[in-house]
Write an enzyme that holds these catalytic residues in place. Structure first.
Site, PDB file in Angstrom:
ATOM      1  N   HIS A 160      12.481  -5.845  -6.540  1.00 17.56           N
ATOM      2  CA  HIS A 160      13.576  -7.129  -6.398  1.00 17.56           C
ATOM      3  C   HIS A 160      12.757  -8.094  -7.951  1.00 17.56           C
ATOM      4  CE1 HIS A 160      13.177 -11.121  -4.950  1.00 17.56           C
ATOM      5  NE2 HIS A 160      13.747 -10.894  -4.412  1.00 17.56           N
ATOM      6  N   ASP A 187      13.485  -7.135   3.141  1.00 15.81           N
ATOM      7  CA  ASP A 187      14.266  -6.412   3.815  1.00 15.81           C
ATOM      8  C   ASP A 187      13.620  -4.365   4.026  1.00 15.81           C
ATOM      9  OD1 ASP A 187      16.452  -8.410   4.155  1.00 15.81           O
ATOM     10  OD2 ASP A 187      16.861  -7.396   1.497  1.00 15.81           O
TER      11      ASP A 187
HETATM   12  N1  ACO Z   1      14.495   2.723  -6.517  1.00 13.95           N
HETATM   13  C1  ACO Z   1      15.134   3.169  -7.131  1.00 13.95           C
HETATM   14  N2  ACO Z   1      14.701   2.723  -8.535  1.00 13.95           N
HETATM   15  C2  ACO Z   1      15.084   1.638  -8.409  1.00 13.95           C
HETATM   16  C3  ACO Z   1      15.568   0.053  -6.913  1.00 13.95           C
HETATM   17  C4  ACO Z   1      15.416   1.312  -6.553  1.00 13.95           C
HETATM   18  N3  ACO Z   1      15.550   0.521  -4.957  1.00 13.95           N
HETATM   19  N4  ACO Z   1      15.437  -1.034  -7.897  1.00 13.95           N
HETATM   20  C5  ACO Z   1      15.427  -1.156  -8.874  1.00 13.95           C
HETATM   21  N5  ACO Z   1      15.227   0.485  -9.624  1.00 13.95           N
HETATM   22  C6  ACO Z   1      14.984   0.658 -11.252  1.00 13.95           C
HETATM   23  C7  ACO Z   1      16.251   0.996 -11.854  1.00 13.95           C
HETATM   24  O1  ACO Z   1      16.977   2.471 -11.543  1.00 13.95           O
HETATM   25  C8  ACO Z   1      15.839   0.828 -13.285  1.00 13.95           C
HETATM   26  O2  ACO Z   1      15.555   1.658 -13.286  1.00 13.95           O
HETATM   27  P1  ACO Z   1      15.484   2.424 -15.378  1.00 13.95           P
HETATM   28  O3  ACO Z   1      14.897   1.193 -15.554  1.00 13.95           O
HETATM   29  O4  ACO Z   1      14.254   3.122 -16.118  1.00 13.95           O
HETATM   30  O5  ACO Z   1      16.704   2.117 -15.827  1.00 13.95           O
HETATM   31  C9  ACO Z   1      14.689  -0.260 -12.947  1.00 13.95           C
HETATM   32  O6  ACO Z   1      14.438   0.474 -11.594  1.00 13.95           O
HETATM   33  C10 ACO Z   1      15.179  -1.856 -13.253  1.00 13.95           C
HETATM   34  O7  ACO Z   1      16.538  -1.928 -11.764  1.00 13.95           O
HETATM   35  P2  ACO Z   1      17.172  -3.001 -12.282  1.00 13.95           P
HETATM   36  O8  ACO Z   1      18.083  -2.480 -11.499  1.00 13.95           O
HETATM   37  O9  ACO Z   1      17.231  -3.504 -13.751  1.00 13.95           O
HETATM   38  O10 ACO Z   1      16.302  -4.316 -11.574  1.00 13.95           O
HETATM   39  P3  ACO Z   1      17.219  -5.629 -11.057  1.00 13.95           P
HETATM   40  O11 ACO Z   1      16.088  -6.418 -11.466  1.00 13.95           O
HETATM   41  O12 ACO Z   1      18.205  -6.241 -11.736  1.00 13.95           O
HETATM   42  O13 ACO Z   1      17.740  -5.457  -9.452  1.00 13.95           O
HETATM   43  C11 ACO Z   1      17.016  -5.063  -7.376  1.00 13.95           C
HETATM   44  C12 ACO Z   1      16.750  -5.656  -8.383  1.00 13.95           C
HETATM   45  C13 ACO Z   1      18.586  -5.217  -6.870  1.00 13.95           C
HETATM   46  C14 ACO Z   1      17.129  -5.473  -5.771  1.00 13.95           C
HETATM   47  C15 ACO Z   1      16.887  -3.641  -7.332  1.00 13.95           C
HETATM   48  O14 ACO Z   1      15.655  -3.277  -7.102  1.00 13.95           O
HETATM   49  C16 ACO Z   1      17.228  -2.603  -5.888  1.00 13.95           C
HETATM   50  O15 ACO Z   1      19.213  -2.600  -6.300  1.00 13.95           O
HETATM   51  N6  ACO Z   1      16.389  -2.931  -5.207  1.00 13.95           N
HETATM   52  C17 ACO Z   1      16.964  -1.803  -3.865  1.00 13.95           C
HETATM   53  C18 ACO Z   1      18.136  -2.632  -2.593  1.00 13.95           C
HETATM   54  C19 ACO Z   1      17.824  -4.343  -2.316  1.00 13.95           C
HETATM   55  O16 ACO Z   1      16.624  -3.971  -1.457  1.00 13.95           O
HETATM   56  N7  ACO Z   1      17.824  -5.143  -2.214  1.00 13.95           N
HETATM   57  C20 ACO Z   1      17.126  -6.453  -1.449  1.00 13.95           C
HETATM   58  C21 ACO Z   1      16.696  -7.316  -2.957  1.00 13.95           C
HETATM   59  S1  ACO Z   1      15.618  -8.336  -1.817  1.00 13.95           S
HETATM   60  C22 ACO Z   1      16.820  -9.139  -1.308  1.00 13.95           C
HETATM   61  O17 ACO Z   1      17.973  -9.234  -1.372  1.00 13.95           O
HETATM   62  C23 ACO Z   1      16.672 -10.234   0.286  1.00 13.95           C
END
Ligand code: ACO
Length: 425
Positions: free
Chosen positions: A302, A359
């Site tokens: 998140h 979720d």
């Molecule tokens: N699985 C694996 N790796 C992940 C995940 C995940 N679910 N989420 C983040 N990471 C990793 C990224 O690859 C990144 O790694 P790095 O630092 O080595 O490059 C690091 O964690 C940071 O991730 P970001 O994408 O920069 O985080 P951001 O804050 O931009 O994204 C998000 C947050 C979109 C929620 C992300 O965690 C994600 O895609 N999660 C899966 C989708 C999801 O569950 N979305 C629902 C969110 S809650 C809502 O909207 C109601």
């Protein structure tokens, strides 16, 4: 006061402190004073507004609506009461709640002509596309759209909260080629939705209190979440003084994406694939850690929570209770729990502070209720409506508010000449 040094010159920037001690540097005069703007792609460090609706402390896993902890609301309140709290900023009295519920009932029917719009969509249309289009269309059936301070606000807010549920149920029935079921005024909000989705003209759906309560709680837990992608979209559109229905319709589109509300659908699809492949989850965890695989552990991570999402804790408990009450043994729940346990013990997820979000378990509850996967994000939209309306109201009530208009740093070609087509290489 913050001090900034640019090209040897010092500037003072005022500090803004929120009611929970959050601190910001006010840069609204920065460009006028220095010629510089700030750059923050993805807005991770940008406060776009000052709001009184919802407080989140992502480091400590805290979420409060109008100051009240989400755990207390989940235990003691209902979705409709929480909607009132969010929009009007206080818990309603018995009379106010009764009046609000009646207003929802009074506004639950769609204009009969709206039924023809449903007929124009192909059966395979995604219900989120239908929802967004029909919410915008519902605005065409309102005699007068809102202006700031308008006394019609209460009616239009109720109309939107009530009708989004009717539209959702109609689009579900339409996708299956089933006859439309009209709302029953005697039913409360969530029971009425289940009735419109699952009753048949010849037989009423049997409403189990545990099911009604679980879905009502899902709505309540999704009701607001401060400046997320869809709420920011609603505020952005509202800042141009677009009408409430147009703003909510834009919010639905933003919510649809799999990185936002669409994640609840993506989680279930992921769990189903893992189940079908015979993997116990460990292979998938390895893939989710490998960026080249293009996979992520959906329902994890998140932007704001760097700790367990408090809503995920509540939903996980509710999921266990509901499945027990329904005597339902879902293999996907076992996979989800295994994935969670593996991730919470894996340095990749721990170092990045990736925990289950709202979720991760909500889809399993909805699946047990019989809601199809492509309706999951529609359910999220129903829940989020009061939050969007509260944020819309803040924009409308702020007489000094300006249109939202971020700037950019241009990185394209520098000035160039138009070349006539025959002279181009
Ligand atoms: N699985 C694996 N790796 C992940 C995940 C995940 N679910 N989420 C983040 N990471 C990793 C990224 O690859 C990144 O790694 P790095 O630092 O080595 O490059 C690091 O964690 C940071 O991730 P970001 O994408 O920069 O985080 P951001 O804050 O931009 O994204 C998000 C947050 C979109 C929620 C992300 O965690 C994600 O895609 N999660 C899966 C989708 C999801 O569950 N979305 C629902 C969110 S809650 C809502 O909207 C109601």
């Amino acid at each position: 006061m913050a001090r900034l040094e640019l090209n040897g010159k010092q500037y003072e920037l005022p500090e803004v402190v929120g009611s929970e001690g959050e601190r910001a540097v006010d840069i609204s005069a920065l460009r006028n004073n220095t010629g510089y703007i700030t750059l923050d792609e993805g807005y991770g460090n940008t406060g776009s507004c000052q709001s009184t609706v919802t407080f989140i402390d992502g480091e400590n896993g805290i979420l409060r609506y109008r100051g009240i902890p989400i755990e207390e609301l989940a235990e003691k309140s209902t979705f409709v009461e929480t909607a009132y709290l969010l929009i009007w900023g206080k818990l309603p009295t018995l009379q106010e709640l009764e009046d609000f519920s009646q207003l929802l009932t009074k506004n639950e029917m769609l204009h009969e002509d709206m039924k023809y719009h449903f007929e124009g969509f192909p059966t395979h249309a995604h219900p989120m596309a239908i929802l967004s289009a029909m919410i915008n269309a519902a605005g065409c059936f309102v005699p007068k759209l809102l202006a700031p301070g308008d006394e019609l606000f209460v009616i239009q807010a109720a109309r939107l909260i009530s009708q989004v549920r009717t539209i959702a149920a109609f689009s579900y029935r339409k996708s299956l080629g089933l006859p439309i079921i009209y709302p029953k005024p005697a039913y409360k909000y969530t029971a009425n939705l289940l009735h419109m989705m699952f009753s048949e003209p010849y037989q009423d759906y049997e409403l189990l209190p545990e099911v009604v309560q679980a879905l009502d709680m899902i709505f309540l837990l999704h009701a607001d979440h401060e400046q997320n992608c869809s709420t920011s979209t609603v505020r952005m559109v509202a800042s141009s003084r677009a009408n409430l229905f147009a703003c909510a319709s834009a919010g639905v589109c933003a919510l649809w994406g799999p990185l936002h509300g669409g994640a609840n659908q993506a989680v279930l699809e992921m769990l189903e694939k893992i189940h079908q492949s015979g993997d116990n989850g460990s292979k998938f965890i390895e893939q989710a850690k490998d960026k080249r695989s293009g996979k992520r552990l959906m329902g994890f991570g998140h932007r704001v929570y760097k700790n367990y999402d408090p809503r995920a804790k509540i939903i996980k408990k509710k999921c266990d209770q509901l499945l027990d009450a329904m005597h339902w043994n879902d293999p996907l729940l076992d996979i989800a729990k295994r994935l969670e346990e593996a991730a919470l013990n894996d340095p990749y997820f721990l170092e990045r502070k990736l925990y289950p979000n709202v979720d991760f378990y909500s889809g399993i509850i909805m699946r047990a209720i019989g809601i199809p996967i492509n309706m999951f994000t529609v359910m999220f939209s129903i829940g989020r409506m009061p939050g969007w309306i509260s944020n819309y109201k803040e924009i409308l009530d702020n007489k000094e508010g300006r249109i939202y208009r971020p700037r950019q740093i241009y990185q394209g070609p520098v000035e160039n000449r138009y070349v006539p087509i025959r002279e181009r290489q």
